[in-house]
Design an enzyme around this catalytic site. Structure first.
Site, PDB file in Angstrom:
ATOM      1  N   ASP A   7     -12.271  14.459  -8.505  1.00  0.00           N
ATOM      2  CA  ASP A   7     -12.453  13.141  -9.119  1.00  0.00           C
ATOM      3  C   ASP A   7     -12.602  13.387 -10.614  1.00  0.00           C
ATOM      4  O   ASP A   7     -13.693  13.675 -11.106  1.00  0.00           O
ATOM      5  CB  ASP A   7     -13.701  12.458  -8.552  1.00  0.00           C
ATOM      6  CG  ASP A   7     -13.949  11.100  -9.195  1.00  0.00           C
ATOM      7  OD1 ASP A   7     -12.979  10.406  -9.522  1.00  0.00           O
ATOM      8  OD2 ASP A   7     -15.131  10.745  -9.372  1.00  0.00           O
ATOM      9  N   GLU A  66      -7.527  12.085  -7.615  1.00  0.00           N
ATOM     10  CA  GLU A  66      -7.451  10.634  -7.773  1.00  0.00           C
ATOM     11  C   GLU A  66      -6.576  10.306  -8.976  1.00  0.00           C
ATOM     12  O   GLU A  66      -6.690  10.927 -10.034  1.00  0.00           O
ATOM     13  CB  GLU A  66      -8.850  10.059  -7.966  1.00  0.00           C
ATOM     14  CG  GLU A  66      -8.881   8.556  -7.989  1.00  0.00           C
ATOM     15  CD  GLU A  66     -10.286   7.996  -8.029  1.00  0.00           C
ATOM     16  OE1 GLU A  66     -10.510   7.078  -8.840  1.00  0.00           O
ATOM     17  OE2 GLU A  66     -11.153   8.475  -7.277  1.00  0.00           O
ATOM     18  N   ASP A 138     -19.973  11.341  -7.941  1.00  0.00           N
ATOM     19  CA  ASP A 138     -18.690  11.946  -8.298  1.00  0.00           C
ATOM     20  C   ASP A 138     -18.253  12.992  -7.274  1.00  0.00           C
ATOM     21  O   ASP A 138     -17.063  13.131  -6.992  1.00  0.00           O
ATOM     22  CB  ASP A 138     -18.754  12.553  -9.698  1.00  0.00           C
ATOM     23  CG  ASP A 138     -19.012  11.501 -10.755  1.00  0.00           C
ATOM     24  OD1 ASP A 138     -18.147  10.632 -10.938  1.00  0.00           O
ATOM     25  OD2 ASP A 138     -20.087  11.532 -11.379  1.00  0.00           O
TER      26      ASP A 138
END
Length: 176
Positions: A7, A66, A138
């Site tokens: 991420d 992502e 996260d």
């Protein structure tokens, strides 16, 4: 197979590793790379260096990152894109294939809705990986990316296995 989920962020980057065997997902590790204050190039270098250390230690075979979403401003989106680029280069530079998923795809794969909030993601990651506590935000997002990729690969593997079965039945004249 070990999947590294990432991420990316320009201030902190989450990472998570899971092992996939069949339909089972096992938690390996997760955490947050906290980036130093200062010029963006130094922060990007830290993402790259840190992910290379993680890759050295855990030897992932696949990675899931992502995709960039529309941030609060164009400047934020550009910084996020550069952080994401540093993460992708760390993986592909080590011959680790990288899959990319939107935040909506990841949320839908883990929670069942693309509009899930951070707490829902943390909760489902905890349940799916049988963790004693919810991972940090996260890290949970990174683990969710890894779970999303594991599920996508399993779906593709099932489709391929089904096609092979059908072709085999066709050759034997049993498929009508």
């Amino acid at each position: 197979m070990i999947i590294l989920g990432i991420d990316p962020g320009s201030q902190k980057t989450g990472f998570g590793l899971i092992e996939v065997a069949g339909h089972r997902h096992r938690y390996i590790s997760s955490g947050v790379i906290r980036l130093p204050k200062g010029p963006l190039p130094e922060r990007l270098a830290e993402i790259y260096r840190s992910l290379n250390l993680i890759i050295d230690e855990y030897q992932p075979t696949l990675a899931a990152v992502e995709e960039v979403f529309m941030a609060k401003s164009a400047g934020s989106a550009l910084k996020l894109g550069q952080a994401r680029g540093a993460a992708v280069v760390a993986c592909v530079g080590r011959d680790i294939p990288v899959a990319e998923y939107t935040a909506r795809q990841i949320k839908k794969a883990v929670v069942g809705t693309g509009a899930a909030n951070k707490e829902q993601i943390q909760h489902m990651v905890k349940i799916l990986l049988k963790l004693p506590a919810a991972p940090q935000e996260d890290a949970a997002d990174a683990l969710a990316a890894a779970i999303c990729h594991a599920n996508a690969r399993q779906g593709l593997d099932n489709m391929v296995a089904g096609e092979q079965l059908d072709v085999g039945r066709l050759r034997r004249g049993r498929l009508r």
